[in-house]
Structures are given as C-alpha cells and as structure tokens.
Design a protein around this motif. Sequence first.
Motif, PDB file in Angstrom:
ATOM      1  N   SER A   1      49.135  41.367  29.013  1.00 34.26           N
ATOM      2  CA  SER A   1      49.152  39.935  28.515  1.00 34.26           C
ATOM      3  C   SER A   1      49.464  39.068  29.711  1.00 34.26           C
ATOM      4  O   SER A   1      49.894  39.354  30.823  1.00 34.26           O
ATOM      5  CB  SER A   1      50.568  40.078  27.731  1.00 34.26           C
ATOM      6  OG  SER A   1      51.619  40.059  28.481  1.00 34.26           O
ATOM      7  N   ARG A   2      48.993  37.728  29.451  1.00 27.84           N
ATOM      8  CA  ARG A   2      48.961  36.856  30.379  1.00 27.84           C
ATOM      9  C   ARG A   2      50.615  36.517  30.936  1.00 27.84           C
ATOM     10  O   ARG A   2      50.885  36.086  32.069  1.00 27.84           O
ATOM     11  CB  ARG A   2      48.367  35.496  29.989  1.00 27.84           C
ATOM     12  CG  ARG A   2      46.888  35.492  29.811  1.00 27.84           C
ATOM     13  CD  ARG A   2      46.155  34.210  29.698  1.00 27.84           C
ATOM     14  NE  ARG A   2      46.409  33.178  30.549  1.00 27.84           N
ATOM     15  CZ  ARG A   2      45.790  33.150  31.539  1.00 27.84           C
ATOM     16  NH1 ARG A   2      44.500  33.988  31.759  1.00 27.84           N
ATOM     17  NH2 ARG A   2      45.838  32.173  32.323  1.00 27.84           N
TER      18      ARG A   2
ATOM     19  N   MET B   1      46.100  42.338  34.617  1.00 24.62           N
ATOM     20  CA  MET B   1      45.123  40.980  34.714  1.00 24.62           C
ATOM     21  C   MET B   1      44.568  40.877  35.969  1.00 24.62           C
ATOM     22  O   MET B   1      43.896  39.887  36.188  1.00 24.62           O
ATOM     23  CB  MET B   1      46.170  39.850  34.608  1.00 24.62           C
ATOM     24  CG  MET B   1      46.680  39.751  32.965  1.00 24.62           C
ATOM     25  SD  MET B   1      45.559  39.507  31.836  1.00 24.62           S
ATOM     26  CE  MET B   1      44.908  37.733  32.359  1.00 24.62           C
TER      27      MET B   1
ATOM     28  N   MET C   1      43.914  34.759  38.622  1.00 29.07           N
ATOM     29  CA  MET C   1      43.974  35.011  37.211  1.00 29.07           C
ATOM     30  C   MET C   1      43.448  33.798  36.193  1.00 29.07           C
ATOM     31  O   MET C   1      43.204  34.148  34.827  1.00 29.07           O
ATOM     32  CB  MET C   1      45.532  35.216  36.791  1.00 29.07           C
ATOM     33  CG  MET C   1      45.672  35.925  35.389  1.00 29.07           C
ATOM     34  SD  MET C   1      47.474  36.104  35.001  1.00 29.07           S
ATOM     35  CE  MET C   1      47.929  34.311  35.192  1.00 29.07           C
TER      36      MET C   1
ATOM     37  N   ARG D   1      40.882  34.103  33.028  1.00 29.97           N
ATOM     38  CA  ARG D   1      40.934  35.565  32.573  1.00 29.97           C
ATOM     39  C   ARG D   1      41.576  35.834  31.199  1.00 29.97           C
ATOM     40  O   ARG D   1      42.392  35.039  30.909  1.00 29.97           O
ATOM     41  CB  ARG D   1      41.169  36.703  33.595  1.00 29.97           C
ATOM     42  CG  ARG D   1      40.490  36.913  34.878  1.00 29.97           C
ATOM     43  CD  ARG D   1      41.127  37.528  35.820  1.00 29.97           C
ATOM     44  NE  ARG D   1      40.315  37.650  37.093  1.00 29.97           N
ATOM     45  CZ  ARG D   1      40.711  38.243  38.343  1.00 29.97           C
ATOM     46  NH1 ARG D   1      41.805  39.027  38.303  1.00 29.97           N
ATOM     47  NH2 ARG D   1      39.824  38.380  39.406  1.00 29.97           N
ATOM     48  N   THR D   2      41.240  36.877  30.430  1.00 29.36           N
ATOM     49  CA  THR D   2      41.866  37.141  29.101  1.00 29.36           C
ATOM     50  C   THR D   2      42.735  38.622  29.696  1.00 29.36           C
ATOM     51  O   THR D   2      42.670  39.013  30.670  1.00 29.36           O
ATOM     52  CB  THR D   2      40.752  37.442  28.034  1.00 29.36           C
ATOM     53  OG1 THR D   2      39.846  38.404  28.406  1.00 29.36           O
ATOM     54  CG2 THR D   2      40.182  36.274  27.736  1.00 29.36           C
ATOM     55  N   ALA D   3      43.128  39.041  28.385  1.00 27.12           N
ATOM     56  CA  ALA D   3      43.889  40.271  28.499  1.00 27.12           C
ATOM     57  C   ALA D   3      43.254  41.259  29.013  1.00 27.12           C
ATOM     58  O   ALA D   3      43.494  42.380  29.497  1.00 27.12           O
ATOM     59  CB  ALA D   3      44.824  40.448  27.360  1.00 27.12           C
TER      60      ALA D   3
END
Length: 210
Positions: free
Chosen positions: A86-87, A121, A203, A206-208
């Motif tokens: 997760s972010r 990530m 980061m 970016r997505t998960a």
Amino acid sequence: MMTTTSDYLARLDVALRDVPHGVAAEIRAGIAEELSSLGPDAAEQRIAQLGDPAVIAREAMDAGGYVPPAAFAPAVVPAPVPLTRSRGFAIAAAIALSFGGFLVPFVGGLVGAVMVVMSGMWRTWEKVVAICAPLVLFGVVLLFSLPAYTTTAVEVHEASGTGTAPEAVNPLLPTVYDFGHVSILVLVVVAIPASGLWLLWRMRGRTAAL
C-alpha cells in the motif's frame, strides 16, 4: 386447443420478461385478444404464423433499441491489497528511514530500512540505493578522516615528547576534528533524510501493483 393457446401465452410471458413492461403488456394483450377470438384450428394456425415467442421479444427489443439487462452475477470483491504494497505503508517507511533515527537513534533508522525493504512500491535497485548510499558516504568520510586524526595525534605526541610546547591553536579556526564532526553531522542531517525523500519522489504516480 385452449391449452395450446395458454401454453403459447405462458411462453410469451417468459420471453417478454426483459422487454419494458409497457411494451410487453401491449404485445401480450394484443396476441391474447387475437387468439381468444379465433377457433381452435384458426388459433393453432395463427400461433404457427406468429412463431417462437423469443423471436417476438427480440424483435420488440430491436425495434425499441432496448438493451436487455445483464444476467445477474454475484459482485466480484477485489482481493485486499497487502499492507506492505500500500502507498500508506510506503510513505511511512520513507519517513521512518529519513527521520526515525532522530526520534530513536539507530533503532528508528533501522526500522525504516526494514520497512523500505518490505514495501512493494519500489524496485530492488531503488531500495539498495536509498539504504546503502548514506552508509557508503559515511564510510568514505570516515576513511578520509582517519588519516587526518592519526596525523594530528602523532604531531601532538612528538611535540610533547621533545619537551617543546605544541604550537598554539587558534580556537576561531576549524581543526581537522571540526571538519570530521561537521562531515558526519551533514551526513546524518542531510544524506539520510534525502534518501527517504528520494524514495517518496520515485514513488510518485505509482500504484500498489508495481
């Protein structure tokens, strides 16, 4: 023959279930009225002429431009994203790497480094750069500072061994020790936080799922 008419109307009701109610009711009432006014043989012939109720329903849908609703299917619940991908976890890891050592010396930075390694990530090379770059810089500064410390210590020892007072040092001028301390301070205050901020910058967008 009434059974045949009833069966046909029952099949018609099933076929018209996806047709809008008003249109379906009008079609069903018209056909039922027509068949009820005919005798058994005439009704059977008329049913043969009308054809399959499914065709009647399809033609009604095409004429009105209606789209039948999709067949019911259970909603697919997406699998939850693991915490480490997760972010939020990645942001916490980068902040812990940057400033954890200020809150809990050494341990805070170590926890941040472990969290960065666990996060999904970033790519592997990004984690290596963020964690190892400050350590490499610290080693380089320490390596270049040791000869200066050793030389200064030898000079003081030799000067004191001859009985001659060592040369007076101006307290306003920086010494070798001062440069070493400043280098280490800059490394801790600038290089380590910069590595975490660099990870946050990498980061972006970016997505998960990296």
